[in-house]
Each structure stands twice: as structure tokens, then as C-alpha cells.
Write a protein that holds these residues in place. Structure first.
Motif, PDB file in Angstrom:
ATOM      1  N   THR A 185       0.796  -1.249   0.242  1.00  0.00           N
ATOM      2  CA  THR A 185      -0.002   0.030  -0.040  1.00  0.00           C
ATOM      3  C   THR A 185       0.676   0.882   0.431  1.00  0.00           C
ATOM      4  O   THR A 185       1.991   0.443  -0.112  1.00  0.00           O
ATOM      5  CB  THR A 185      -0.446   0.229   1.373  1.00  0.00           C
ATOM      6  OG1 THR A 185      -0.111   0.500   2.447  1.00  0.00           O
ATOM      7  CG2 THR A 185      -2.061  -1.276   1.514  1.00  0.00           C
TER       8      THR A 185
ATOM      9  N   ASP B  47       1.413   3.238   2.062  1.00  0.00           N
ATOM     10  CA  ASP B  47       1.768   3.344   3.612  1.00  0.00           C
ATOM     11  C   ASP B  47       3.217   2.440   3.928  1.00  0.00           C
ATOM     12  O   ASP B  47       4.251   2.718   4.232  1.00  0.00           O
ATOM     13  CB  ASP B  47       1.047   2.749   4.598  1.00  0.00           C
ATOM     14  CG  ASP B  47      -0.088   3.501   5.283  1.00  0.00           C
ATOM     15  OD1 ASP B  47       0.561   4.977   5.524  1.00  0.00           O
ATOM     16  OD2 ASP B  47      -1.159   3.143   5.017  1.00  0.00           O
TER      17      ASP B  47
ATOM     18  N   ASP C 115      -2.644   4.656  -3.032  1.00  0.00           N
ATOM     19  CA  ASP C 115      -3.431   2.835  -2.547  1.00  0.00           C
ATOM     20  C   ASP C 115      -3.374   2.870  -4.084  1.00  0.00           C
ATOM     21  O   ASP C 115      -4.681   3.522  -4.980  1.00  0.00           O
ATOM     22  CB  ASP C 115      -3.842   2.210  -1.892  1.00  0.00           C
ATOM     23  CG  ASP C 115      -3.628   2.797  -0.361  1.00  0.00           C
ATOM     24  OD1 ASP C 115      -2.222   2.879  -0.033  1.00  0.00           O
ATOM     25  OD2 ASP C 115      -4.702   2.279   0.431  1.00  0.00           O
TER      26      ASP C 115
ATOM     27  N   HIS D 113      -5.340  -1.814  -3.951  1.00  0.00           N
ATOM     28  CA  HIS D 113      -4.805  -2.079  -3.304  1.00  0.00           C
ATOM     29  C   HIS D 113      -5.442  -1.037  -1.532  1.00  0.00           C
ATOM     30  O   HIS D 113      -5.716  -0.315  -2.174  1.00  0.00           O
ATOM     31  CB  HIS D 113      -3.876  -2.279  -3.277  1.00  0.00           C
ATOM     32  CG  HIS D 113      -2.701  -2.700  -4.060  1.00  0.00           C
ATOM     33  ND1 HIS D 113      -3.197  -2.784  -5.121  1.00  0.00           N
ATOM     34  CD2 HIS D 113      -1.479  -3.879  -3.845  1.00  0.00           C
ATOM     35  CE1 HIS D 113      -2.295  -3.636  -6.052  1.00  0.00           C
ATOM     36  NE2 HIS D 113      -1.755  -4.610  -5.306  1.00  0.00           N
ATOM     37  N   GLY D 114      -4.657  -2.108  -0.425  1.00  0.00           N
ATOM     38  CA  GLY D 114      -5.678  -1.614   0.450  1.00  0.00           C
ATOM     39  C   GLY D 114      -6.705  -1.083   1.131  1.00  0.00           C
ATOM     40  O   GLY D 114      -7.834  -1.531   0.775  1.00  0.00           O
ATOM     41  N   ARG D 115      -6.876   0.876   0.990  1.00  0.00           N
ATOM     42  CA  ARG D 115      -7.994   1.589   0.356  1.00  0.00           C
ATOM     43  C   ARG D 115      -8.403   1.671  -0.767  1.00  0.00           C
ATOM     44  O   ARG D 115      -9.720   2.911  -0.735  1.00  0.00           O
ATOM     45  CB  ARG D 115      -8.292   2.406   1.979  1.00  0.00           C
ATOM     46  CG  ARG D 115      -8.177   2.410   3.109  1.00  0.00           C
ATOM     47  CD  ARG D 115      -9.181   1.339   4.182  1.00  0.00           C
ATOM     48  NE  ARG D 115      -8.765   0.911   5.147  1.00  0.00           N
ATOM     49  CZ  ARG D 115      -7.741  -0.747   5.420  1.00  0.00           C
ATOM     50  NH1 ARG D 115      -7.062  -1.641   4.606  1.00  0.00           N
ATOM     51  NH2 ARG D 115      -7.418  -0.682   6.633  1.00  0.00           N
TER      52      ARG D 115
ATOM     53  N   HIS E 265      -0.738 -10.001   4.412  1.00  0.00           N
ATOM     54  CA  HIS E 265      -0.916  -9.742   3.550  1.00  0.00           C
ATOM     55  C   HIS E 265       0.416  -9.552   3.708  1.00  0.00           C
ATOM     56  O   HIS E 265       1.240  -8.619   2.546  1.00  0.00           O
ATOM     57  CB  HIS E 265      -0.910  -8.145   4.557  1.00  0.00           C
ATOM     58  CG  HIS E 265      -0.398  -7.072   4.170  1.00  0.00           C
ATOM     59  ND1 HIS E 265      -0.939  -6.236   2.843  1.00  0.00           N
ATOM     60  CD2 HIS E 265      -0.066  -6.454   4.868  1.00  0.00           C
ATOM     61  CE1 HIS E 265       0.018  -5.824   2.749  1.00  0.00           C
ATOM     62  NE2 HIS E 265       0.537  -5.232   3.597  1.00  0.00           N
TER      63      HIS E 265
ATOM     64  N   SER F 190      -1.774  -0.961   6.958  1.00  0.00           N
ATOM     65  CA  SER F 190      -3.275  -0.231   6.033  1.00  0.00           C
ATOM     66  C   SER F 190      -3.044  -2.000   5.436  1.00  0.00           C
ATOM     67  O   SER F 190      -4.293  -1.278   4.128  1.00  0.00           O
ATOM     68  CB  SER F 190      -1.992   0.526   5.182  1.00  0.00           C
ATOM     69  OG  SER F 190      -1.445  -0.123   4.686  1.00  0.00           O
ATOM     70  N   GLY F 191      -2.874  -3.019   5.104  1.00  0.00           N
ATOM     71  CA  GLY F 191      -3.296  -4.147   3.817  1.00  0.00           C
ATOM     72  C   GLY F 191      -4.475  -5.037   4.496  1.00  0.00           C
ATOM     73  O   GLY F 191      -4.439  -5.853   3.358  1.00  0.00           O
TER      74      GLY F 191
ATOM     75  N   ARG G 145      -8.429  -5.631   5.749  1.00  0.00           N
ATOM     76  CA  ARG G 145      -9.969  -5.040   6.218  1.00  0.00           C
ATOM     77  C   ARG G 145     -10.494  -6.202   6.961  1.00  0.00           C
ATOM     78  O   ARG G 145     -10.329  -7.227   7.031  1.00  0.00           O
ATOM     79  CB  ARG G 145      -9.940  -5.431   4.159  1.00  0.00           C
ATOM     80  CG  ARG G 145     -11.668  -4.011   4.189  1.00  0.00           C
ATOM     81  CD  ARG G 145     -11.949  -4.080   2.964  1.00  0.00           C
ATOM     82  NE  ARG G 145     -11.001  -3.694   2.341  1.00  0.00           N
ATOM     83  CZ  ARG G 145     -10.972  -4.204   0.612  1.00  0.00           C
ATOM     84  NH1 ARG G 145     -12.310  -4.840  -0.142  1.00  0.00           N
ATOM     85  NH2 ARG G 145     -10.088  -3.537   0.006  1.00  0.00           N
TER      86      ARG G 145
END
Length: 247
Positions: free
Chosen positions: A26, A28, A49, A53-55, A143, A162-163, A165
Motif C-alpha cells: 500500500t 504506507d 494505494d 490495494h489498501g483502501r 498481507h 493498512s493492508g 480489511r
């Protein structure tokens, strides 16, 4: 989740640096660059991202062109960013340079030679369903393996947390597995259509590529001693030298 990529930023005024992460990571992953860049980059920086990926939202289909197109709304016509992309991000940077004005592209750790076995393994990963876990810790571990960051960042770091959810009490890696199906880049074509200066770089211990493989394309190649595939995580300070010609 919205329709635009999630982006972290910093700095103000001056030239724009766009940082693109690799497959599975991500934005981050660039967190360790914040302090060095504050001292050495007199301008703004964005670290999105990538889609899937990520958000950031998923795509109907993952291609280098589609990933690049998703980034265009982040840029103003006058930005002309320097784009530093790692692995997948390096290929996306080249695809972006064919679409919008950029000052330079630095591709770090790009895999340029793909065997049939490589492509078959990637296609198999792209067909796998999302894996769900009962705990966040298990999802973070998966992740980190998917992104190649195991042992390079702590499990409570932004690059790790961040990776993943959470949905309905269960946890999953945020990565859309279908992104593994992006395929092999046509580097010759990408470089031909990138309307900017390009440098390819690698860690000397990166198993994903060799100096000879990168040099075949006729662009400058920089090898970073003592670093591996994730050189930008292993030593942000060493990788900052890649930006020296563009500051």
C-alpha cells in the motif's frame, strides 16, 4: 469505499513526487521516507494505494493501462511529477508517463523477464478466492507474505495494518487477488511510449532481475549495493540518491 484512490501526502509547493508501491503493498510502504524527504525533497509528495490495494477501490480488470488511468485524477496538468515506482508501481509509472506529462520515471525493482512458469503462478494466484481470517493478526501476516514485506516491517506498522480489511467481524488482506493477473509488462513498448527520462534501478541482491536484464533496454541502470527487492523499505536513505538528478 469511494471511487478514488486513497492517497497519503506531504510537503507543500515545489515539484511533485509521486510514489507508487508494488504488488500487494500500500502507499504506507513509503512511511519511512517521510523524514528523509522532508529534508531532501523541496516540494510535495503523494503516495496512493493502487486500485485493488489498501483502501482504494477494485477494478473490473487489472491491466497496467487501467492502473495508470486510475491515477490521472490525482494530478493537475501543471504537476509534471517525478514518479518513483517499485516493482508493479514502476511499470504503472511508465504507463502513466505515456498519458500525462511527467518529469521523470524511476522504476525500482521491476521484473522485466517472465517465464511461462512465472506467468502460470501469477495466473493461479489471481484465480484464488479471498482468504478470510478470524483475527486481524492472521490477516496481517498473510498481507505481509503477499507483499513480500515479512521481516521488513513490524506487524503494527502502517505498512502492515493498512493492508488488511475487516468485514462483519472477519479479516482479510485488502489486496484483490485478481491483481496478480496483470501479466508481464512489454517493457520495450512502455519505454518507447514514455515521453520522459527513465532510469531503472535495482537492489544488488534482488532475485527478481539482473543488471543485464535491465541494461538491454538502453536506459540508465543504477544498482544499489547490499539491498534486495524491497530496497525502498530496507534503506530509504540509500534509495534517495535515485532522486538526486531530479531535485
Amino acid at each position: 469505499m469511494g471511487t478514488d484512490p486513497r492517497v497519503r501526502g506531504g510537503g507543500q509547493d515545489g515539484p511533485l513526487l509521486l510514489l507508487l508501491h508494488g504488488l500487494g503493498a500500500t502507499g504506507d510502504v513509503w512511511a519511512g521516507w517521510a523524514d528523509p524527504l522532508a529534508r531532501h525533497w523541496a516540494g510535495r509528495r503523494l503516495a496512493p494505494d493502487l486500485p485493488g490495494h489498501g483502501r482504494s477501490p477494485e477494478l473490473p480488470e487489472y491491466t497496467f493501462d487501467a492502473l495508470a488511468e486510475a491515477l490521472i485524477p490525482l494530478l493537475a496538468p501543471e504537476d509534471r511529477p517525478v514518479v518513483l515506482g517499485h516493482s508493479l508501481g514502476g511499470v504503472v509509472a511508465l504507463a502513466l508517463a505515456a498519458r500525462v506529462p511527467v518529469s521523470a520515471v524511476v522504476g525500482l525493482g521491476v521484473k522485466v523477464t517472465w517465464s511461462e512458469d512465472d506467468l502460470a503462478r501469477a495466473a493461479a494466484l489471481a484465480r484464488r478466492p479471498v482468504t478470510w481470517f478470524d483475527t486481524r493478526e492472521e490477516a496481517v501476516e498473510r498481507h505481509l507474505r503477499l507483499s513480500g514485506l515479512s521481516g521488513l516491517v513490524t506487524t503494527d506498522s502502517p505498512a502492515a495494518t493498512s493492508g488488511v480489511r475487516e468485514e462483519a467481524g472477519r479479516w482479510r488482506p485488502a489486496l484483490d487477488p485478481r491483481a496478480f493477473g496483470v501479466g508481464a509488462p512489454d517493457m520495450a513498448a512502455l519505454l518507447r511510449h514514455a515521453n520522459t527520462e527513465v532510469c531503472l534501478a535495482r537492489g544488488a541482491d534482488d532475485p527478481m532481475n539482473t543488471d543485464e536484464q535491465l541494461k538491454q533496454f538502453g536506459v540508465p541502470v543504477v544498482t544499489l549495493p547490499g539491498l534486495g527487492h524491497n530496497a525502498h523499505v530496507e534503506s530509504p536513505a540509500a534509495c534517495l540518491s535515485l532522486l538526486d538528478p531530479y531535485r
